[in-house]
Design an enzyme around this catalytic site. Structure first.
Site, PDB file in Angstrom:
ATOM      1  N   SER A 165       0.698  -1.323   0.148  1.00 45.86           N
ATOM      2  CA  SER A 165       0.075   0.079   0.052  1.00 45.86           C
ATOM      3  C   SER A 165       1.025   1.295  -0.067  1.00 45.86           C
ATOM      4  CB  SER A 165      -0.913   0.125   1.426  1.00 45.86           C
ATOM      5  OG  SER A 165      -1.629   1.025   1.701  1.00 45.86           O
ATOM      6  N   TYR A 188      -1.816  -0.500  10.461  1.00 49.77           N
ATOM      7  CA  TYR A 188      -2.014  -0.869   8.929  1.00 49.77           C
ATOM      8  C   TYR A 188      -0.917  -0.364   8.221  1.00 49.77           C
ATOM      9  CZ  TYR A 188      -4.469  -1.175   4.296  1.00 49.77           C
ATOM     10  OH  TYR A 188      -4.721  -1.361   3.075  1.00 49.77           O
TER      11      TYR A 188
HETATM   12  P1  NAD Z   1     -11.748  -6.046   0.683  1.00 48.27           P
HETATM   13  O1  NAD Z   1     -12.282  -5.536   2.014  1.00 48.27           O
HETATM   14  O2  NAD Z   1     -12.806  -5.593  -0.195  1.00 48.27           O
HETATM   15  O3  NAD Z   1     -11.437  -7.322   0.712  1.00 48.27           O
HETATM   16  C1  NAD Z   1     -10.626  -7.884   1.614  1.00 48.27           C
HETATM   17  C2  NAD Z   1     -11.154  -9.414   1.839  1.00 48.27           C
HETATM   18  O4  NAD Z   1     -10.248  -9.961   2.754  1.00 48.27           O
HETATM   19  C3  NAD Z   1     -12.574  -9.342   2.118  1.00 48.27           C
HETATM   20  O5  NAD Z   1     -13.444 -10.173   1.348  1.00 48.27           O
HETATM   21  C4  NAD Z   1     -12.347 -10.184   3.384  1.00 48.27           C
HETATM   22  O6  NAD Z   1     -13.462 -11.161   4.027  1.00 48.27           O
HETATM   23  C5  NAD Z   1     -10.994 -11.021   3.356  1.00 48.27           C
HETATM   24  N1  NAD Z   1     -10.475 -11.532   4.520  1.00 48.27           N
HETATM   25  C6  NAD Z   1     -10.326 -10.540   5.742  1.00 48.27           C
HETATM   26  N2  NAD Z   1      -9.904 -11.144   6.581  1.00 48.27           N
HETATM   27  C7  NAD Z   1      -9.418 -12.525   6.175  1.00 48.27           C
HETATM   28  C8  NAD Z   1      -8.866 -13.818   6.674  1.00 48.27           C
HETATM   29  N3  NAD Z   1      -8.401 -13.557   8.033  1.00 48.27           N
HETATM   30  N4  NAD Z   1      -8.543 -14.748   5.869  1.00 48.27           N
HETATM   31  C9  NAD Z   1      -9.040 -14.709   4.571  1.00 48.27           C
HETATM   32  N5  NAD Z   1      -9.631 -13.825   3.947  1.00 48.27           N
HETATM   33  C10 NAD Z   1      -9.786 -12.392   4.980  1.00 48.27           C
HETATM   34  O7  NAD Z   1     -10.740  -4.851   0.558  1.00 48.27           O
HETATM   35  P2  NAD Z   1      -9.749  -4.626  -0.939  1.00 48.27           P
HETATM   36  O8  NAD Z   1      -9.610  -3.261  -0.867  1.00 48.27           O
HETATM   37  O9  NAD Z   1     -10.138  -5.227  -2.098  1.00 48.27           O
HETATM   38  O10 NAD Z   1      -8.346  -5.101  -0.165  1.00 48.27           O
HETATM   39  C11 NAD Z   1      -7.612  -6.012  -0.821  1.00 48.27           C
HETATM   40  C12 NAD Z   1      -6.206  -5.816  -0.600  1.00 48.27           C
HETATM   41  O11 NAD Z   1      -5.797  -4.650  -0.979  1.00 48.27           O
HETATM   42  C13 NAD Z   1      -5.972  -5.604   1.032  1.00 48.27           C
HETATM   43  O12 NAD Z   1      -4.617  -6.282   1.438  1.00 48.27           O
HETATM   44  C14 NAD Z   1      -5.633  -4.263   1.255  1.00 48.27           C
HETATM   45  O13 NAD Z   1      -5.354  -3.996   2.422  1.00 48.27           O
HETATM   46  C15 NAD Z   1      -5.043  -3.811  -0.048  1.00 48.27           C
HETATM   47  N6  NAD Z   1      -5.364  -2.416  -0.447  1.00 48.27           N
HETATM   48  C16 NAD Z   1      -6.609  -1.890  -0.665  1.00 48.27           C
HETATM   49  C17 NAD Z   1      -6.273  -0.569  -0.854  1.00 48.27           C
HETATM   50  C18 NAD Z   1      -7.650   0.123  -1.277  1.00 48.27           C
HETATM   51  O14 NAD Z   1      -7.505   1.480  -1.523  1.00 48.27           O
HETATM   52  N7  NAD Z   1      -8.842  -0.325  -1.172  1.00 48.27           N
HETATM   53  C19 NAD Z   1      -5.213   0.294  -1.135  1.00 48.27           C
HETATM   54  C20 NAD Z   1      -3.955  -0.172  -0.526  1.00 48.27           C
HETATM   55  C21 NAD Z   1      -3.973  -1.770  -0.527  1.00 48.27           C
END
Ligand code: NAD
Length: 282
Positions: free
Chosen positions: A165, A178
């Site tokens: 991130s 985070y």
């Molecule tokens: P999201 O919340 O839509 O998806 C995350 C998924 O992880 C969810 O479906 C959740 O059920 C699953 N999850 C949570 N705990 C878990 C566990 N213990 N075991 C298995 N699955 C689990 O979020 P997203 O934005 O699609 O995130 C995807 C990745 O991208 C994450 O690592 C997030 O930190 C990263 N990210 C997101 C952004 C953003 O702007 N959305 C930016 C940088 C990084």
């Protein structure tokens, strides 16, 4: 789904954690469109299954699995099913991750008066909240890698992609756990890239900027749908002046997974951020 470019992953098995979520379901879909057999892992079985069914409906090979990235036994049991139903893992995407309000301060800057008010300060951060977030992002990357990358040993063209991130470079206000956890994901990406280099297993990461998804919606929009002050700040600090879309991660994902295009690239975290990390704010 319109892919940024074509790539042939026919016969490859891709395991995607967090595939019930917004960003990783779109990655899973793209991998299936390239011909990969995709295992969609998520804590939320229903969303993993629903996303797998969408892929199947479009002619792709996919299967949803309930798995907890923080639980070795759960990962082992899922791995056994994936081996039986799809085959050994060629591509691992460690996408499960996120933040939690228990590890979030209410204000960006501390002021002594906050101690007299009903404000959640740095001093009130709960150890179990911080541990939850740190573990989800770091241990939740480490354990699936230990489990699934065993399949990669001795086989050619295997690859791991972690999700870091922007806050890995410079921490974002309010979310210390985070930020530290994603810094550890970038750091681990480098460590593992070095460790596995002799075996030909490449390890890279995507470092997304800001994308509106389930995990950050509450920080970016009020319940009535109006943008928060934080959204204004993010967009002012993003030279392209908008949030990214899930599809905008796909080109970088396919590029880093492609052994012809990126065969000499390992240990990088690639920012996909509309210029956020390049902008000093002045
Ligand atoms: P999201 O919340 O839509 O998806 C995350 C998924 O992880 C969810 O479906 C959740 O059920 C699953 N999850 C949570 N705990 C878990 C566990 N213990 N075991 C298995 N699955 C689990 O979020 P997203 O934005 O699609 O995130 C995807 C990745 O991208 C994450 O690592 C997030 O930190 C990263 N990210 C997101 C952004 C953003 O702007 N959305 C930016 C940088 C990084």
């Amino acid at each position: 789904m319109k892919l940024p470019f074509q790539m042939d992953l026919t016969g490859k098995v891709a395991v995607v954690t967090g595939a019930g979520g917004v960003l990783c379901s779109s990655m899973a879909q793209a991998l299936a469109e390239c011909g990969a057999k995709v295992a969609l892992l998520d804590l939320n079985e229903e969303s993993a299954n629903q996303n797998a069914q969408k892929i199947q409906a479009e002619g792709g090979i996919a299967k949803g699995y309930q798995a907890n990235v923080l639980d070795k036994d759960s990962l082992k049991a899922t791995h056994e099913k994936v081996l039986k139903e799809l085959g050994p893992c060629d591509i691992l995407i460690n996408g499960a991750g996120g933040n939690h309000p228990r590890a979030t301060t209410e204000r960006e800057y501390f002021a002594a008066e906050d101690l007299q008010e009903d404000v959640k300060t740095f001093f009130d951060l709960e150890q179990n909240g911080v541990e939850f977030v740190f573990n989800l992002n770091f241990i939740g990357t480490l354990l699936p890698t230990q489990e699934f990358s065993r399949d990669m040993v001795g086989r050619e063209g295997c690859n791991i992609l972690n999700i870091s991130s922007m806050n890995a470079y410079t921490p974002l206000t309010k979310i210390p756990a985070y930020s530290a956890a994603k810094a550890s994901v970038s750091n681990f990406t480098q460590w593992l890239a070095v460790h596995f280099a002799g075996e030909g297993i490449r390890v890279n990461a995507l470092a997304p900027g800001f994308f509106v998804t389930g995990q950050n919606e509450r920080l970016l929009y009020h319940e009535d749908g109006s943008p928060t002050e934080r959204t204004g700040k993010i967009l002012r600090a993003t030279p392209m002046k908008r949030f990214g879309t899930a599809e905008e991660l796909l080109g970088s994902m396919l590029f880093l997974l492609n052994n012809d295009a990126a065969g000499f690239i390992t240990g990088v975290s690639l920012p996909i951020d509309g210029g956020f990390s390049a902008y000093s704010g002045v």
